[in-house]
Design an enzyme around this catalytic site. Structure first.
Site, PDB file in Angstrom:
ATOM      1  N   TYR A  51       0.702   1.517   9.118  1.00 16.42           N
ATOM      2  CA  TYR A  51      -0.312   2.507   8.714  1.00 16.42           C
ATOM      3  C   TYR A  51      -0.568   3.534   9.824  1.00 16.42           C
ATOM      4  CZ  TYR A  51      -0.696   0.287   4.278  1.00 16.42           C
ATOM      5  OH  TYR A  51      -0.374  -0.174   3.030  1.00 16.42           O
ATOM      6  N   SER A  57       5.617   6.451 -10.767  1.00 14.42           N
ATOM      7  CA  SER A  57       6.623   5.729 -11.553  1.00 14.42           C
ATOM      8  C   SER A  57       5.968   4.796 -12.570  1.00 14.42           C
ATOM      9  CB  SER A  57       7.531   4.929 -10.615  1.00 14.42           C
ATOM     10  OG  SER A  57       6.768   3.954  -9.929  1.00 14.42           O
ATOM     11  N   GLY A  77       3.624  12.496 -10.918  1.00 17.84           N
ATOM     12  CA  GLY A  77       4.366  11.883  -9.810  1.00 17.84           C
ATOM     13  C   GLY A  77       4.082  10.417  -9.557  1.00 17.84           C
ATOM     14  N   GLN A  99      -3.523   7.303  -6.729  1.00 18.18           N
ATOM     15  CA  GLN A  99      -3.017   6.054  -6.126  1.00 18.18           C
ATOM     16  C   GLN A  99      -2.649   6.314  -4.672  1.00 18.18           C
ATOM     17  OE1 GLN A  99      -0.111   4.009  -9.086  1.00 18.18           O
ATOM     18  NE2 GLN A  99      -0.284   6.125  -9.723  1.00 18.18           N
ATOM     19  N   ASN A 100      -2.670   7.582  -4.277  1.00 22.11           N
ATOM     20  CA  ASN A 100      -2.210   7.920  -2.934  1.00 22.11           C
ATOM     21  C   ASN A 100      -3.278   7.618  -1.894  1.00 22.11           C
ATOM     22  OD1 ASN A 100       0.004   8.826  -4.227  1.00 22.11           O
ATOM     23  ND2 ASN A 100      -0.485  11.004  -4.069  1.00 22.11           N
ATOM     24  N   VAL A 101      -2.806   7.227  -0.714  1.00 22.35           N
ATOM     25  CA  VAL A 101      -3.745   6.953   0.381  1.00 22.35           C
ATOM     26  C   VAL A 101      -3.829   8.177   1.307  1.00 22.35           C
ATOM     27  CG1 VAL A 101      -3.377   4.471   0.180  1.00 22.35           C
ATOM     28  CG2 VAL A 101      -2.014   5.761   1.831  1.00 22.35           C
ATOM     29  N   ASP A 102      -3.129   9.242   0.957  1.00 21.93           N
ATOM     30  CA  ASP A 102      -3.237  10.469   1.774  1.00 21.93           C
ATOM     31  C   ASP A 102      -4.487  11.247   1.366  1.00 21.93           C
ATOM     32  OD1 ASP A 102      -2.693  12.452  -0.320  1.00 21.93           O
ATOM     33  OD2 ASP A 102      -0.571  11.883  -0.224  1.00 21.93           O
ATOM     34  N   HIS A 136      -6.193   3.098  -4.354  1.00 23.33           N
ATOM     35  CA  HIS A 136      -5.515   2.176  -3.435  1.00 23.33           C
ATOM     36  C   HIS A 136      -5.953   2.356  -1.989  1.00 23.33           C
ATOM     37  CE1 HIS A 136      -2.045   1.741  -6.605  1.00 23.33           C
ATOM     38  NE2 HIS A 136      -3.134   1.075  -6.922  1.00 23.33           N
TER      39      HIS A 136
HETATM   40  P1  OAD Z   1       6.558   5.594  -6.688  1.00 20.66           P
HETATM   41  O1  OAD Z   1       7.347   5.808  -5.446  1.00 20.66           O
HETATM   42  O2  OAD Z   1       6.707   4.293  -7.398  1.00 20.66           O
HETATM   43  O3  OAD Z   1       6.884   6.729  -7.750  1.00 20.66           O
HETATM   44  C1  OAD Z   1       6.917   8.068  -7.374  1.00 20.66           C
HETATM   45  C2  OAD Z   1       7.260   8.910  -8.582  1.00 20.66           C
HETATM   46  O4  OAD Z   1       7.260  10.257  -8.165  1.00 20.66           O
HETATM   47  C3  OAD Z   1       8.634   8.621  -9.198  1.00 20.66           C
HETATM   48  O5  OAD Z   1       8.516   8.463 -10.602  1.00 20.66           O
HETATM   49  C4  OAD Z   1       9.450   9.875  -8.856  1.00 20.66           C
HETATM   50  O6  OAD Z   1      10.381  10.232  -9.876  1.00 20.66           O
HETATM   51  C5  OAD Z   1       8.359  10.931  -8.759  1.00 20.66           C
HETATM   52  N1  OAD Z   1       8.684  12.099  -7.927  1.00 20.66           N
HETATM   53  C6  OAD Z   1       9.523  12.203  -6.872  1.00 20.66           C
HETATM   54  N2  OAD Z   1       9.505  13.454  -6.378  1.00 20.66           N
HETATM   55  C7  OAD Z   1       8.637  14.161  -7.134  1.00 20.66           C
HETATM   56  C8  OAD Z   1       8.182  15.510  -7.134  1.00 20.66           C
HETATM   57  N3  OAD Z   1       8.597  16.405  -6.236  1.00 20.66           N
HETATM   58  N4  OAD Z   1       7.271  15.870  -8.066  1.00 20.66           N
HETATM   59  C9  OAD Z   1       6.818  14.978  -8.988  1.00 20.66           C
HETATM   60  N5  OAD Z   1       7.216  13.710  -9.037  1.00 20.66           N
HETATM   61  C10 OAD Z   1       8.117  13.299  -8.130  1.00 20.66           C
HETATM   62  O7  OAD Z   1       5.030   5.889  -6.288  1.00 20.66           O
HETATM   63  P2  OAD Z   1       3.697   5.508  -7.069  1.00 20.66           P
HETATM   64  O8  OAD Z   1       3.922   5.449  -8.534  1.00 20.66           O
HETATM   65  O9  OAD Z   1       2.640   6.396  -6.544  1.00 20.66           O
HETATM   66  O10 OAD Z   1       0.547   1.177  -3.583  1.00 20.66           O
HETATM   67  O11 OAD Z   1       3.461   4.047  -6.523  1.00 20.66           O
HETATM   68  C11 OAD Z   1       2.310   3.342  -6.912  1.00 20.66           C
HETATM   69  C12 OAD Z   1       1.860   2.439  -5.796  1.00 20.66           C
HETATM   70  O12 OAD Z   1       2.940   1.615  -5.372  1.00 20.66           O
HETATM   71  C13 OAD Z   1       1.439   3.169  -4.534  1.00 20.66           C
HETATM   72  O13 OAD Z   1       0.104   3.617  -4.588  1.00 20.66           O
HETATM   73  C14 OAD Z   1       1.619   2.130  -3.474  1.00 20.66           C
HETATM   74  C15 OAD Z   1       2.937   1.559  -3.923  1.00 20.66           C
HETATM   75  O14 OAD Z   1       3.194   0.256  -3.573  1.00 20.66           O
HETATM   76  C16 OAD Z   1       0.108   0.523  -2.493  1.00 20.66           C
HETATM   77  O15 OAD Z   1       0.619   0.634  -1.409  1.00 20.66           O
HETATM   78  C17 OAD Z   1      -1.049  -0.370  -2.769  1.00 20.66           C
END
Ligand code: OAD
Length: 238
Positions: A55, A181, A179, A88-91, A106
Site C-alpha cells: 500500500y 470487471s 471500468g 471500488q477504487n482506493v484512489d 473498498h
Molecule cells: P479489474 O481489474 O477486475 O477490472 C478492471 C476493468 O477495467 C476490466 O473490465 C477492464 O476491461 C476495464 N478497463 C481497462 N482499461 C480501461 C479503460 N481505459 N477504460 C475503461 N475500462 C477499462 O478491477 P475492478 O473491477 O475494479 O478490491 O476490481 C474490483 C476489486 O478487485 C478492486 O476494488 C480490488 C480488486 O481486488 C480490493 O482490493 C478489495
C-alpha cells in the site's frame, strides 16, 4: 424541478488512463502479486510488512497520478444531475476531479487506522487517520498504541458501505458502471438493486463477468465512453 439522480459505480478501469494499473487482465496487479498475500485479512496477520509495503507503493503511485477526462466528465455531470459516485477504487481521483459525493466501497489508500485485535471487525470513523501519500511502516502506532493498518477492505472482511450503496442505486433514475470487471461481490451485484425502469449503462472496452440484457454495454475506454454516455443521456431521457 428536482435534478434526476445518477448512480455511478466505478472500478479500476476508470483510473487506467491515469496510469494506475487495473487488478485483472494483462498488466494487472493480481498478475504480479497474490491478493491473498497483500490484500486479505489473513495475509495481513501473516506478513504486515509486506502488506504495508504494497500500500505504500500504491500511495506513491497515486501521488504521481492525475484525474483523467473520464473522472472530470463524471464530476461535470453534477452540473445537471444529482450524482453519487460509488467507487471500488482506493484512489482519490474522483475527489480530485471535483466529484462532491463519493462513497468508497473498498476503503481509501490515503488513510490508515489501528488494527483492533486479532481479526479486527470493528472500527470507529474517529480512528481513521489521513496520511496523504506518506509511507506507513511496521512500528507506526495509532494513538491507542496499536499498529496502523491500511484503511482498506481486505478480502475476507465485511464491506461497511454496502447498504448505503444499495440505497443510492435503488433511488437512481440512471445507473452508470465504468471500468470494472464485475468479478468482486457484493459490488458486482449492486446494479440489481436498480428499479426496473432505471436504465443501466456499462463503459468497458472488454467483456465483463456479467451478461444481462438490461445493461447497455458501451464498449470503449472510459474517456471516450463518457462522451458516448453523455450524448446518449441528452438524446434519450431527460
Ligand atoms: P479489474 O481489474 O477486475 O477490472 C478492471 C476493468 O477495467 C476490466 O473490465 C477492464 O476491461 C476495464 N478497463 C481497462 N482499461 C480501461 C479503460 N481505459 N477504460 C475503461 N475500462 C477499462 O478491477 P475492478 O473491477 O475494479 O478490491 O476490481 C474490483 C476489486 O478487485 C478492486 O476494488 C480490488 C480488486 O481486488 C480490493 O482490493 C478489495
Amino acid at each position: 424541478m428536482a435534478k434526476k439522480k445518477i448512480a455511478v459505480l466505478t472500478g479500476a478501469g476508470v483510473s487506467a488512463e491515469s496510469g494506475l494499473a487495473t487488478f485483472r487482465g494483462s498488466g494487472g496487479l493480481w498478475g504480479e502479486y497474490d491478493p491473498q498475500e497483500v490484500a486479505s485479512i489473513e495475509g495481513w496477520y501473516r506478513n504486515r510488512k509486506l502488506v504495508l509495503g504494497f500500500y505504500n507503493q500504491l500511495r506513491k503511485q497515486l501521488s504521481e497520478a492525475k484525474p483523467n477526462a473520464a473522472h472530470l466528465a463524471i464530476a461535470g455531470l453534477e452540473k445537471d444531475y444529482d450524482v453519487t459516485v460509488i467507487t471500488q477504487n482506493v484512489d482519490n481521483l474522483h475527489e480530485r476531479a471535483g466529484s462532491t459525493r463519493v462513497l468508497h466501497l473498498h476503503g481509501e489508500a490515503t488513510k490508515v487506522r489501528p488494527e483492533n485485535g486479532e481479526y479486527d471487525r470493528t472500527y470507529s470513523e474517529k480512528e481513521v487517520i489521513d496520511v496523504g501519500y506518506e509511507p506507513v511502516n511496521l512500528g507506526d502506532l495509532a494513538p491507542n498504541g496499536s499498529q496502523l493498518r491500511p484503511h482498506i477492505v481486505f478480502f475476507g472482511e465485511a464491506v461497511p458501505n454496502i447498504e448505503k450503496a444499495i440505497d443510492i442505486v435503488a433511488g437512481a433514475d440512471v445507473m452508470l458502471i465504468v471500468g470494472t470487471s464485475l468479478n468482486v461481490y457484493p459490488a458486482a451485484g449492486l446494479y440489481r438493486y436498480a428499479k426496473n425502469e432505471t436504465p443501466v449503462y456499462l463503459i468497458d472496452p472488454e467483456d465483463v463477468a456479467i451478461y444481462d440484457p438490461k445493461i447497455t454495454h458501451i464498449r470503449e475506454v472510459a474517456t471516450k465512453g463518457m462522451e458516448t454516455f453523455i450524448s446518449k443521456l441528452k438524446e434519450c431521457i431527460f
